[in-house]
Motif scaffolding. Sequence first.
Motif, PDB file in Angstrom:
ATOM      1  N   GLY A  36     -22.008  11.672 -25.062  1.00 34.58           N
ATOM      2  CA  GLY A  36     -20.399  11.746 -25.406  1.00 34.58           C
ATOM      3  C   GLY A  36     -19.839  10.837 -24.198  1.00 34.58           C
ATOM      4  O   GLY A  36     -20.265  10.285 -23.323  1.00 34.58           O
ATOM      5  N   VAL A  37     -18.307  10.536 -24.413  1.00 35.31           N
ATOM      6  CA  VAL A  37     -17.702   9.724 -23.575  1.00 35.31           C
ATOM      7  C   VAL A  37     -16.240  10.490 -23.537  1.00 35.31           C
ATOM      8  O   VAL A  37     -15.944  11.045 -24.310  1.00 35.31           O
ATOM      9  N   GLU A  38     -15.843   9.949 -22.202  1.00 39.08           N
ATOM     10  CA  GLU A  38     -14.420  10.475 -21.893  1.00 39.08           C
ATOM     11  C   GLU A  38     -13.697   9.278 -21.517  1.00 39.08           C
ATOM     12  O   GLU A  38     -13.852   8.350 -21.028  1.00 39.08           O
ATOM     13  N   VAL A  39     -12.329   9.115 -22.238  1.00 40.35           N
ATOM     14  CA  VAL A  39     -11.370   7.886 -22.269  1.00 40.35           C
ATOM     15  C   VAL A  39     -10.656   8.450 -20.845  1.00 40.35           C
ATOM     16  O   VAL A  39      -9.994   9.481 -20.849  1.00 40.35           O
ATOM     17  N   HIS A  40     -10.693   7.387 -19.831  1.00 40.53           N
ATOM     18  CA  HIS A  40     -10.008   7.629 -18.834  1.00 40.53           C
ATOM     19  C   HIS A  40      -8.258   7.163 -18.868  1.00 40.53           C
ATOM     20  O   HIS A  40      -8.038   6.066 -19.007  1.00 40.53           O
ATOM     21  N   GLY A  41      -7.848   8.258 -18.991  1.00 43.45           N
ATOM     22  CA  GLY A  41      -6.109   7.928 -19.196  1.00 43.45           C
ATOM     23  C   GLY A  41      -5.207   8.697 -18.052  1.00 43.45           C
ATOM     24  O   GLY A  41      -4.179   8.922 -18.434  1.00 43.45           O
ATOM     25  N   ALA A  42      -6.064   8.786 -17.009  1.00 45.37           N
ATOM     26  CA  ALA A  42      -5.278   9.166 -15.686  1.00 45.37           C
ATOM     27  C   ALA A  42      -5.292   8.537 -14.576  1.00 45.37           C
ATOM     28  O   ALA A  42      -5.543   7.234 -14.439  1.00 45.37           O
ATOM     29  N   ASN A  43      -4.699   8.863 -13.429  1.00 47.91           N
ATOM     30  CA  ASN A  43      -4.759   8.469 -12.221  1.00 47.91           C
ATOM     31  C   ASN A  43      -4.248   7.031 -11.872  1.00 47.91           C
ATOM     32  O   ASN A  43      -4.614   6.499 -10.854  1.00 47.91           O
ATOM     33  N   GLY A  44      -3.221   6.888 -12.776  1.00 51.05           N
ATOM     34  CA  GLY A  44      -2.415   5.605 -12.490  1.00 51.05           C
ATOM     35  C   GLY A  44      -3.255   4.218 -12.761  1.00 51.05           C
ATOM     36  O   GLY A  44      -2.806   3.268 -12.364  1.00 51.05           O
ATOM     37  N   TYR A  45      -4.331   4.447 -13.807  1.00 50.74           N
ATOM     38  CA  TYR A  45      -5.110   3.302 -14.408  1.00 50.74           C
ATOM     39  C   TYR A  45      -4.711   2.804 -15.614  1.00 50.74           C
ATOM     40  O   TYR A  45      -3.422   3.291 -15.916  1.00 50.74           O
ATOM     41  N   LEU A  46      -5.071   1.831 -16.217  1.00 47.16           N
ATOM     42  CA  LEU A  46      -4.505   1.155 -17.291  1.00 47.16           C
ATOM     43  C   LEU A  46      -3.820   1.906 -18.578  1.00 47.16           C
ATOM     44  O   LEU A  46      -2.569   1.751 -18.577  1.00 47.16           O
ATOM     45  N   LEU A  47      -4.410   2.924 -19.090  1.00 51.52           N
ATOM     46  CA  LEU A  47      -3.940   3.678 -20.238  1.00 51.52           C
ATOM     47  C   LEU A  47      -2.831   4.452 -19.583  1.00 51.52           C
ATOM     48  O   LEU A  47      -1.625   4.983 -20.257  1.00 51.52           O
ATOM     49  N   ASP A  48      -2.869   5.144 -18.380  1.00 52.19           N
ATOM     50  CA  ASP A  48      -1.954   5.971 -17.816  1.00 52.19           C
ATOM     51  C   ASP A  48      -0.552   4.969 -17.234  1.00 52.19           C
ATOM     52  O   ASP A  48       0.784   5.374 -17.375  1.00 52.19           O
ATOM     53  N   GLN A  49      -1.059   3.754 -16.949  1.00 46.31           N
ATOM     54  CA  GLN A  49       0.140   2.787 -16.785  1.00 46.31           C
ATOM     55  C   GLN A  49       1.162   2.611 -18.104  1.00 46.31           C
ATOM     56  O   GLN A  49       2.174   2.527 -17.968  1.00 46.31           O
ATOM     57  N   PHE A  50       0.555   2.803 -19.160  1.00 51.45           N
ATOM     58  CA  PHE A  50       1.142   2.353 -20.265  1.00 51.45           C
ATOM     59  C   PHE A  50       2.092   3.815 -20.605  1.00 51.45           C
ATOM     60  O   PHE A  50       3.204   3.687 -21.240  1.00 51.45           O
ATOM     61  N   LEU A  51       1.615   4.817 -20.160  1.00 55.65           N
ATOM     62  CA  LEU A  51       2.067   6.069 -20.737  1.00 55.65           C
ATOM     63  C   LEU A  51       3.316   6.254 -19.695  1.00 55.65           C
ATOM     64  O   LEU A  51       4.432   6.732 -20.435  1.00 55.65           O
ATOM     65  N   GLN A  52       3.628   6.193 -18.634  1.00 57.76           N
ATOM     66  CA  GLN A  52       4.429   6.405 -17.572  1.00 57.76           C
ATOM     67  C   GLN A  52       5.591   5.279 -17.505  1.00 57.76           C
ATOM     68  O   GLN A  52       5.389   4.278 -17.325  1.00 57.76           O
TER      69      GLN A  52
END
Length: 359
Positions: free
Chosen positions: A166-182
Amino acid sequence: MRLLETYELGPLTLPNRVLMAPMTRSRAADTVPGPLNAEYYAQRASAGLIISEGTQVSALGQGYPYTPGIHAEQQQAGWRLVTNAVHEAGGRIFAQLWHVGRMGHTSVHGQTPVAPSAIQPAGTIFTPSGLQPVPTPRALAAGELPGIVEEFRQAARRARDAGFDGVEVHGANGYLLDQFLQTGTNHRTDSYGGSVANRARLLLEVTEAVIEVWGADQVGVRVSPGGTFNDIHDDDPAETFHYVAKALDEFGLAYLHVVETSQASPPQGLDHVGGPTALSRSAFSGTLITNGEYTRETAEKVLAEGTADLVAFGRPFIANPDLPERFERNAPLNEGDHDTYYGGDERGYIDYPTLSGVS
């Protein structure tokens, strides 16, 4: 002992609830995993589930030297060595799909890092020539974002073909997807900025694309509500991450993986909702993984309370390949050598003793 109970996770039966958290170890020469990496992961196959170190979905998605990718044939072949070794040892492993966004450096990939907005993060970053200031990123144009989604989709396909479970999407810890969130890193005025629904759009589009490859029950997402690692913050993290958890709940994911604390950076703005895991549990009805400096005792407590279903351990797994057995026997844990956490050779990587090796 709840930590040692089995758990049904999509098509997998986990033999315990002691998960190995994703941890960058910077030991992939030329971004390609090899036999050393295969041995490292296979040693830890007794984990209920291994979540691999962050694995960049593109050359531009790489932030640090010697981290593995999964966007080229040779990288896929290298990961096949790893998954074969883990499976032969009786384990299960997900690939964590990663794009660092602005947390990169021109000296690593020869390009200006990208982000939702051209905001330079404070601090320095590890490069081939040592620590350097993090550069100001280039703001991604709206027309480039479908390409980012496609990179995650293609990486998910390569992960499947490399034999991951399986796979995990990394949306945490100040990386790209998290940068869009915050809000601290996303100052956009288009459909990917402003409201929480707009800021969450890219994460949700990436998640949907990855699900199209794998099916929802083999896809997890990692988030870090209230996290401040990599100079990131949000004006209202409770609102943002409640929305995110609720939106992700609609997909029927294998799990939501919540970071309680990262690199000794406590979450901010969530005390009134009980912290990151409690906030996520209030909006997410599926399997919830919590991660953040847990001990055997505190992990047992969070499972007993029902706040989380599974617990991921990071640094304890570096120094204790047989962590589930040590928990079962209430045995002392090896101390990790901080000087060998990142980069190097087999020292501090595959040479930690197991209980059977010292008995």
